[in-house]
Design an enzyme around this catalytic site. Structure first.
Site, PDB file in Angstrom:
ATOM      1  N   CYS A   1      -2.792  11.415   3.598  1.00 12.29           N
ATOM      2  CA  CYS A   1      -3.081  10.459   2.520  1.00 12.29           C
ATOM      3  C   CYS A   1      -2.917  11.103   1.152  1.00 12.29           C
ATOM      4  CB  CYS A   1      -4.525   9.961   2.583  1.00 12.29           C
ATOM      5  SG  CYS A   1      -4.959   9.115   4.085  1.00 12.29           S
TER       6      CYS A   1
ATOM      7  N   GLU B   1       0.816  -1.223   0.000  1.00 10.63           N
ATOM      8  CA  GLU B   1       0.000   0.000   0.000  1.00 10.63           C
ATOM      9  C   GLU B   1       0.849   1.272   0.000  1.00 10.63           C
ATOM     10  OE1 GLU B   1      -3.691   0.178   0.343  1.00 10.63           O
ATOM     11  OE2 GLU B   1      -3.537  -1.862  -0.425  1.00 10.63           O
TER      12      GLU B   1
ATOM     13  N   HIS C   1      -4.749   1.773   7.176  1.00 10.19           N
ATOM     14  CA  HIS C   1      -3.326   1.997   6.900  1.00 10.19           C
ATOM     15  C   HIS C   1      -2.681   2.487   8.201  1.00 10.19           C
ATOM     16  CE1 HIS C   1      -4.497   2.905   2.483  1.00 10.19           C
ATOM     17  NE2 HIS C   1      -3.898   1.727   2.506  1.00 10.19           N
TER      18      HIS C   1
HETATM   19  O1  SUG Z   1      -7.699   3.070  -0.210  1.00 12.17           O
HETATM   20  N1  SUG Z   1     -10.436   5.255  -0.157  1.00 12.17           N
HETATM   21  C1  SUG Z   1      -9.013   5.053  -0.043  1.00 12.17           C
HETATM   22  C2  SUG Z   1      -8.462   5.954   1.002  1.00 12.17           C
HETATM   23  C3  SUG Z   1      -6.960   5.918   1.057  1.00 12.17           C
HETATM   24  C4  SUG Z   1      -6.405   6.658   2.207  1.00 12.17           C
HETATM   25  N2  SUG Z   1      -4.990   6.628   2.166  1.00 12.17           N
HETATM   26  C5  SUG Z   1      -4.172   6.584   3.244  1.00 12.17           C
HETATM   27  N3  SUG Z   1      -4.575   6.248   4.425  1.00 12.17           N
HETATM   28  N4  SUG Z   1      -2.909   6.834   3.041  1.00 12.17           N
HETATM   29  C6  SUG Z   1      -8.690   3.587   0.286  1.00 12.17           C
HETATM   30  O2  SUG Z   1      -9.465   2.985   1.050  1.00 12.17           O
HETATM   31  C7  SUG Z   1     -12.624   4.941  -1.160  1.00 12.17           C
HETATM   32  C8  SUG Z   1     -13.232   4.897  -2.532  1.00 12.17           C
HETATM   33  C9  SUG Z   1     -14.715   4.811  -2.509  1.00 12.17           C
HETATM   34  O3  SUG Z   1     -15.289   4.161  -1.630  1.00 12.17           O
HETATM   35  O4  SUG Z   1     -15.351   5.396  -3.437  1.00 12.17           O
HETATM   36  C10 SUG Z   1     -11.130   4.714  -1.184  1.00 12.17           C
HETATM   37  O5  SUG Z   1     -10.613   4.085  -2.062  1.00 12.17           O
END
Ligand code: SUG
Length: 459
Positions: A383, A186, A263
């Site tokens: 993020c 990730e 994460h």
């Molecule tokens: O991978 N949300 C992302 C958020 C990522 C956050 N990144 C960090 N923590 N670094 C994920 O879960 C949601 C998309 C949706 O539901 O439409 C999404 O992909």
């Protein structure tokens, strides 16, 4: 990495925040299991224009602080290529409409996500000060735990190779193999780097293992999946060729994954000698912090929130640890850029007040900024950015106009205002006009950023 305020260590490094620009199809697809905000806002009407403007305003704020700020272009969505791979055939219009009417439109939602905005997941980076060959290494993340994110990897690699193109300074690596999710990676969202005059430590966090013998008593989350594997984290450390630094592999606490910390950057963030962390982030955290103190000495500054002060639920809801810690050029002081949500939450607000009033750390101030549209999908300020620390020579080798300046900020705002919709819901995703608008928008963006021919539709 030494900051420019540190005259002893040469060469001098400056850290750049590469923020992912929000794409024109930003929507609430409810795609990420274990990410509470994504689940909660599923089906809500989104505002891509506001999302992109919030992102740009954050980047501008950081730039105005004097911190290095750059941008990564969004990916083209809906990915017609991904739909074709899944057997949808015909004209673009036909493909979109068939995907919309299959299994309640889930395939269309999966290929329409603007998730590449969360650049912390794009790759893991090791600065040239830490690597065997003295070059800066970047490993593109495969994001293989979630289909909608796994389809980012190819384009991410292409863009990173285009920006970090000079092989004298950089190596951009291909993603780890994605089959079976055994090497699910990730990116920097599970990576921490700490540095003092005594040494440097990289921490690669993970939540599950693909191959540790079954009789190893690994504690696993009960409600939500862990994404990153130990095997991936170990491979990342090898590929980045980290040499002059120590490497640790902390395990995400199952309880924190179950509370929605999918994460490790939901509960911990580091910058130079400072670690901002929740007590319940990692397994054996007492030992972990002891090891860090031994490796990094007295200069290490750990700011830890106890559960009594701040519950896991408050931390996941208000995202105080998904803040950016930034060094201002002029002095050794640091500031925290936190989501507006953690100002509104009384507990997290008090936590930050305690940090600023304490004399025991380098944090001078906390700035709160709204990135509401992103937060509703589980993405806070941290993020949205990938950190890359570079020397002046490394930075000047980059030809693309991706560094934020006053000259490109206004054109970017106008560009968003021209192309982005202020309202998007699931049914809009099959509108062929949305796909066409996105192509036009991204085509024009590549001119602003001087990144010609990065999209498939351009060739
Ligand atoms: O991978 N949300 C992302 C958020 C990522 C956050 N990144 C960090 N923590 N670094 C994920 O879960 C949601 C998309 C949706 O539901 O439409 C999404 O992909």
């Amino acid at each position: 990495v030494a900051t420019s305020s540190d005259p002893v260590l040469k060469p001098l490094f400056k850290e750049y925040q590469f923020d992912g620009l929000v794409g024109p199809t930003h929507n609430y697809g409810g795609l990420s299991v274990g990410n509470l905000a994504s689940q909660k806002h599923r089906g809500k009407i989104s505002n891509p224009k506001l999302a992109a403007l919030e992102g740009l305003a954050k980047a501008k704020f950081v730039h105005d602080l004097g911190v290095g700020q750059a941008l990564l272009p969004p990916q083209f969505r809906p990915s017609l290529r991904a739909l074709r791979t899944l057997g949808f055939a015909g004209s673009d219009e036909e493909i979109l409409s068939k995907a919309a009417s299959t299994q309640s439109g889930i395939f269309l939602r999966l290929v329409s996500s603007a998730a590449s905005m969360w650049a912390a997941n794009a790759a893991t980076v090791a600065p040239s000060s830490d690597t065997e060959d003295g070059r800066l290494h970047i490993l593109t993340a495969n994001l293989s735990s979630m289909f909608h994110r796994s389809i980012e990897a190819d384009q991410t690699k292409k863009v990173l190779k285009k920006i970090f193109s000079d092989a004298k300074y950089f190596q951009v690596h291909d993603p780890l193999p994605s089959a079976g999710g055994h090497f699910s990676d990730e990116g920097a969202a599970n990576h921490l780097r700490l540095h003092t005059s005594k040494g440097t430590v990289h921490l690669f966090a993970w939540g599950r293992s693909a191959w540790l013998p079954r009789n190893t008593a690994l504690k696993m989350p009960k409600k939500h999946p862990a994404r990153q594997t130990l095997e991936a984290s170990e491979a990342v450390a090898r590929i980045l060729q980290i040499k002059s630094a120590k490497v640790l592999f902390p395990k995400q606490l199952p309880e924190s994954l179950d509370a929605g910390a999918f994460h490790s950057d939901v509960l911990a963030v580091s910058h130079l000698n400072t670690l901002l962390i929740h007590e319940r982030a990692f397994e054996d955290q007492i030992k972990l912090l002891r090891d860090l103190r031994r490796l990094l000495g007295e200069e290490l500054e750990v700011i830890e929130a106890r559960t009594k002060e701040l519950s896991l639920n408050d931390a996941v809801q208000a995202y105080p640890f998904n803040s950016q810690i930034l060094s201002l050029d002029s002095n050794k002081k640091m500031v925290i850029l936190a989501p507006e949500d953690s100002r509104k939450n009384v507990k997290t607000r008090k936590f930050f007040d305690r940090i600023v009033s304490s004399k025991k750390n380098s944090i001078d101030a906390v700035h709160y900024l709204s990135v509401r549209q992103s937060m509703q999908n589980g993405g806070g300020p941290a993020c949205l950015r990938l950190r890359v620390a570079m020397t002046e020579d490394e930075r000047s080798s980059i030809r693309a106009r991706v560094f934020l300046s006053d000259q490109i900020y206004e054109p970017l705002v106008r560009w968003v205002e021209k192309f982005y919709r202020d309202r998007l819901e699931a049914d809009d995703l099959e509108d062929p006009k949305l796909a066409r608008e996105s192509m036009q928008a991204l085509d024009e963006l590549t001119q602003i950023l001087e990144l010609e021919n990065i999209y498939e539709f351009q060739s």
